[in-house]
Design a protein around this motif. Sequence first.
Motif, PDB file in Angstrom:
ATOM      1  N   UNK A  34       0.658  -1.115  -0.107  1.00 23.89           N
ATOM      2  CA  UNK A  34       0.107   0.137   0.100  1.00 23.89           C
ATOM      3  C   UNK A  34       0.662   1.303   0.119  1.00 23.89           C
ATOM      4  N   UNK A  35       0.333   2.338  -0.432  1.00 27.25           N
ATOM      5  CA  UNK A  35       1.012   3.657  -0.375  1.00 27.25           C
ATOM      6  C   UNK A  35       0.681   4.360   0.978  1.00 27.25           C
ATOM      7  N   UNK A  36       1.477   4.804   1.759  1.00 29.69           N
ATOM      8  CA  UNK A  36       1.417   5.331   3.007  1.00 29.69           C
ATOM      9  C   UNK A  36       1.688   6.831   2.833  1.00 29.69           C
ATOM     10  N   UNK A  37       0.772   7.777   3.289  1.00 28.07           N
ATOM     11  CA  UNK A  37       1.462   9.063   3.647  1.00 28.07           C
ATOM     12  C   UNK A  37       1.034   9.283   5.348  1.00 28.07           C
ATOM     13  N   UNK A  38       2.237   9.345   5.804  1.00 28.02           N
ATOM     14  CA  UNK A  38       2.441   9.462   7.319  1.00 28.02           C
ATOM     15  C   UNK A  38       2.379  11.191   7.575  1.00 28.02           C
ATOM     16  N   UNK A  39       1.563  11.398   8.803  1.00 26.05           N
ATOM     17  CA  UNK A  39       1.232  12.649   8.988  1.00 26.05           C
ATOM     18  C   UNK A  39       1.496  12.597  10.550  1.00 26.05           C
ATOM     19  N   UNK A  40       2.234  13.413  10.998  1.00 25.90           N
ATOM     20  CA  UNK A  40       2.739  13.652  12.570  1.00 25.90           C
ATOM     21  C   UNK A  40       1.947  14.932  13.232  1.00 25.90           C
ATOM     22  N   UNK A  41       0.695  14.441  13.511  1.00 29.11           N
ATOM     23  CA  UNK A  41      -0.059  15.852  14.087  1.00 29.11           C
ATOM     24  C   UNK A  41       0.320  16.811  15.267  1.00 29.11           C
ATOM     25  N   UNK A  42       1.205  16.026  16.056  1.00 25.70           N
ATOM     26  CA  UNK A  42       1.861  16.865  17.146  1.00 25.70           C
ATOM     27  C   UNK A  42       2.929  17.755  16.788  1.00 25.70           C
ATOM     28  N   UNK A  43       3.665  17.137  15.772  1.00 28.85           N
ATOM     29  CA  UNK A  43       4.859  17.708  14.897  1.00 28.85           C
ATOM     30  C   UNK A  43       4.235  19.083  14.378  1.00 28.85           C
ATOM     31  N   UNK A  44       3.302  18.865  13.623  1.00 29.63           N
ATOM     32  CA  UNK A  44       2.943  19.905  12.680  1.00 29.63           C
ATOM     33  C   UNK A  44       2.101  20.868  13.387  1.00 29.63           C
ATOM     34  N   UNK A  45       1.468  20.655  14.647  1.00 32.17           N
ATOM     35  CA  UNK A  45       0.961  21.754  15.533  1.00 32.17           C
ATOM     36  C   UNK A  45       2.171  22.281  16.230  1.00 32.17           C
ATOM     37  N   UNK A  46       2.979  21.596  16.482  1.00 33.87           N
ATOM     38  CA  UNK A  46       4.130  22.159  17.353  1.00 33.87           C
ATOM     39  C   UNK A  46       5.044  23.325  16.388  1.00 33.87           C
ATOM     40  N   UNK A  62      -4.983  20.604  11.682  1.00 29.43           N
ATOM     41  CA  UNK A  62      -6.309  19.954  11.235  1.00 29.43           C
ATOM     42  C   UNK A  62      -6.298  20.286   9.818  1.00 29.43           C
ATOM     43  N   UNK A  63      -6.078  21.675   9.504  1.00 26.73           N
ATOM     44  CA  UNK A  63      -6.362  22.253   8.166  1.00 26.73           C
ATOM     45  C   UNK A  63      -5.352  21.548   7.218  1.00 26.73           C
ATOM     46  N   UNK A  64      -4.177  21.315   7.685  1.00 30.81           N
ATOM     47  CA  UNK A  64      -3.108  20.616   6.957  1.00 30.81           C
ATOM     48  C   UNK A  64      -3.647  19.261   6.468  1.00 30.81           C
ATOM     49  N   UNK A  65      -4.219  18.337   7.489  1.00 32.10           N
ATOM     50  CA  UNK A  65      -4.464  17.085   7.236  1.00 32.10           C
ATOM     51  C   UNK A  65      -5.544  17.224   6.331  1.00 32.10           C
ATOM     52  N   UNK A  66      -6.551  18.067   6.283  1.00 30.80           N
ATOM     53  CA  UNK A  66      -7.652  18.182   5.406  1.00 30.80           C
ATOM     54  C   UNK A  66      -7.035  18.405   3.766  1.00 30.80           C
ATOM     55  N   UNK A  84      -4.356  15.430  18.267  1.00 31.48           N
ATOM     56  CA  UNK A  84      -4.529  17.031  18.008  1.00 31.48           C
ATOM     57  C   UNK A  84      -5.697  16.989  16.908  1.00 31.48           C
ATOM     58  N   UNK A  85      -5.988  15.888  16.143  1.00 32.16           N
ATOM     59  CA  UNK A  85      -7.147  16.005  15.077  1.00 32.16           C
ATOM     60  C   UNK A  85      -8.317  16.010  15.894  1.00 32.16           C
ATOM     61  N   UNK A  86      -9.349  17.007  15.472  1.00 30.33           N
ATOM     62  CA  UNK A  86     -10.642  17.149  15.939  1.00 30.33           C
ATOM     63  C   UNK A  86     -11.737  16.183  15.111  1.00 30.33           C
ATOM     64  N   UNK A  87     -12.878  15.726  16.123  1.00 34.17           N
ATOM     65  CA  UNK A  87     -13.792  15.009  15.158  1.00 34.17           C
ATOM     66  C   UNK A  87     -14.508  15.659  13.996  1.00 34.17           C
TER      67      UNK A  87
END
Length: 343
Positions: A34-46, A62-66, A84-87
């Motif tokens: 599979x192709x995987x994109x890893x997203x470190x929510x705490x690092x992006x927020x920090x 959250x905006x970057x994840x979208x 860090x990711x909101x519902x």
Amino acid sequence: MRIVLVGNFNEKRAGANFYATVRKLANGFVRNGHQVMSFSDRDVAREASKWGIGRAGDSHANERLIELCANFRPDLLVLFHADKIANETVRELRRRLPALRVCVVNIDALFLPENVARIHRFAEVADMTFITTAGERLREFATPTHSLSYIPNPADPSVETLQCFAENDQPADFLCTVGAETSTTPRGMFLREIEKRVPEARYAYYGLEERASLQGMDYFDAIASARMGLNLNREEGYPLYSSDRLAQYAGNGLLVFVARSTGYDEIFSDEEFAFYRDIDELAEKLRFFLKNDGERQRIARNGHERYHAFFSERLVARYIEDVMEGRPLSGSYAWPTEIHKHS
């Protein structure tokens, strides 16, 4: 599949958590094709906060994840302790990508109130939660739109590369690594009692009293310097629950002492782990293996081979894929595969 894996990759620790389960799971998905994109929510927020945005760092993550999902259009979103990711962000992703499947991977214990709250929170937006505790209690978190299933802590042959069973000159006999304990906490008292019962052993306790806990290669050096290891949870008795320490010890070839109350003796045997019912049995077995190092090596080798065969990063990833794609299980799994649904 295209998979977005959101979790704490903890870049601020500069590789000190190279053995983190989130990294192993990413490896498993990739090795399964599979192709995987890893997203470190705490690092992006920090990073956003570092530039003076302050509390807006969470919003930025959250905006970057979208934005990432708009560009990548994943089939599966995996939230691995993605606090860090909101519902509402997940709801927005579902609106934009109606076919998106969403699951949570949770490796914390059910005796932690904050983790129980985390499970309930993500149950509002996720299809599934995969958690490192088994048993009927999982049913209490199920809703009409959210189910749960057990997964083990995976071992990864590119991460757990040591073979402690092949050595017989280690300077320590018995290793236990904990976060931060004193001699008056239950775990601390248990460790001190072992020392009293078997004074002839050479102990390597880290995270107890003045001896600091370890991370990075210092942690792996400690594993390499030991013959046996104690997998001691803060609380025992939760079906198949263990911290990821079990994967790190067994995966690196220590002879691992495991409480029978965990239920792991229903998957593995006394030919693979040193199971104990109480401290008396633990002390008795520790004395035996101190005098019989060949047996220590033999059983540790068996445990290492069986753990990698039963609980590999590829198998754990494949089980998640099977469930999330709604297909029949693509193979037999050594762990319980019951899906706990809302009744």
